[in-house]
Design an enzyme around this catalytic site. Structure first.
Site, PDB file in Angstrom:
ATOM      1  N   THR A   1      -5.372   6.130  -3.896  1.00 48.68           N
ATOM      2  CA  THR A   1      -5.215   7.447  -4.516  1.00 48.68           C
ATOM      3  C   THR A   1      -6.525   8.224  -4.487  1.00 48.68           C
ATOM      4  O   THR A   1      -6.557   9.400  -4.121  1.00 48.68           O
ATOM      5  CB  THR A   1      -4.697   7.290  -5.956  1.00 48.68           C
ATOM      6  OG1 THR A   1      -3.452   6.571  -5.912  1.00 48.68           O
ATOM      7  CG2 THR A   1      -4.485   8.631  -6.628  1.00 48.68           C
TER       8      THR A   1
ATOM      9  N   SER B   1       1.888   0.650  -7.780  1.00 48.57           N
ATOM     10  CA  SER B   1       1.522   0.988  -9.164  1.00 48.57           C
ATOM     11  C   SER B   1       0.096   1.506  -9.229  1.00 48.57           C
ATOM     12  O   SER B   1      -0.828   0.854  -8.748  1.00 48.57           O
ATOM     13  CB  SER B   1       1.665  -0.220 -10.083  1.00 48.57           C
ATOM     14  OG  SER B   1       1.245   0.135 -11.399  1.00 48.57           O
TER      15      SER B   1
ATOM     16  N   VAL C   1      -5.889  -1.732  -5.323  1.00 48.01           N
ATOM     17  CA  VAL C   1      -5.647  -1.115  -4.020  1.00 48.01           C
ATOM     18  C   VAL C   1      -5.000   0.264  -4.205  1.00 48.01           C
ATOM     19  O   VAL C   1      -5.377   1.233  -3.528  1.00 48.01           O
ATOM     20  CB  VAL C   1      -4.774  -2.022  -3.116  1.00 48.01           C
ATOM     21  CG1 VAL C   1      -4.439  -1.321  -1.803  1.00 48.01           C
ATOM     22  CG2 VAL C   1      -5.483  -3.340  -2.833  1.00 48.01           C
ATOM     23  N   CYS C   2      -4.078   0.379  -5.128  1.00 47.22           N
ATOM     24  CA  CYS C   2      -3.403   1.663  -5.373  1.00 47.22           C
ATOM     25  C   CYS C   2      -4.382   2.707  -5.899  1.00 47.22           C
ATOM     26  O   CYS C   2      -4.343   3.874  -5.493  1.00 47.22           O
ATOM     27  CB  CYS C   2      -2.245   1.480  -6.346  1.00 47.22           C
ATOM     28  SG  CYS C   2      -0.937   0.392  -5.732  1.00 47.22           S
ATOM     29  N   SER C   3      -5.250   2.295  -6.794  1.00 48.66           N
ATOM     30  CA  SER C   3      -6.277   3.191  -7.325  1.00 48.66           C
ATOM     31  C   SER C   3      -7.198   3.672  -6.209  1.00 48.66           C
ATOM     32  O   SER C   3      -7.484   4.868  -6.088  1.00 48.66           O
ATOM     33  CB  SER C   3      -7.068   2.459  -8.412  1.00 48.66           C
ATOM     34  OG  SER C   3      -8.116   3.256  -8.891  1.00 48.66           O
TER      35      SER C   3
END
Length: 166
Positions: free
Chosen positions: A64, A54, A59-61
């Site tokens: 990305t 998500s 971590v995803c941010s």
């Protein structure tokens, strides 16, 4: 199939595990404007496909942003960030983050990418953190299924693989 956990809990991955040397499987996902995007729509460039659970998590941010910054320095490489987030949430995140060159793609509708690349976490209906590099001839040249969903991928190895695929 790859063994993946999320917050320490074992996940059942649905779909087909992808391996280096495979022809990249096709998929049908949604861009932020709700238009359909397939693998063929990105042919001709090296694709670094960054898969995240998500966009709204730390971590995803970071993943990305990092791939966006690193790949911008490499000619002929396009970063595709795929998650099961709604396209509206992805667009909102990109606007808030001030990232204009990030191509976020949503697999929420068909789970097509999840099944084609073996990254669908059945228990959560989210995508397992993973990275794929696909060369301009649609051959998979790098695969990482991250063992724990809250861990970071190997950024350096993925970027080097994208450079080598050029």
């Amino acid at each position: 199939m790859a063994n993946v956990t999320f917050k320490g809990n074992p996940m059942t991955l649905i779909g087909n595990e992808v391996k280096v040397g495979d022809k990249a499987p096709d998929f049908n996902v949604l861009a932020n404007d709700l238009s359909s995007v397939t693998l063929a729509d990105t042919t001709g460039k090296v694709r670094l496909i960054s898969v995240i659970p998500s966009i709204d998590t730390g971590v995803c941010s970071t993943q990305t942003r990092r791939f966006n910054e690193e790949a911008a320095k490499v000619d002929n490489v396009q970063v595709l960030t795929v998650s099961a987030d709604l396209p509206f949430a992805q667009a909102r995140w990109c606007a808030a983050a001030g990232l204009e060159n990030v191509k976020t793609l949503s697999d929420h509708r068909d789970f097509s990418f999840a099944e084609a690349y073996g990254v669908g976490m059945k228990e959560l209906r989210l995508l397992a953190r993973s990275v794929f590099v696909v060369d301009s001839n649609d051959t998979v040249t790098y695969v990482e299924y991250v063992g724990e969903g809250t861990d970071h991928p190997n950024y350096d190895a993925a970027i080097e693989a994208a450079k080598a695929a050029n």
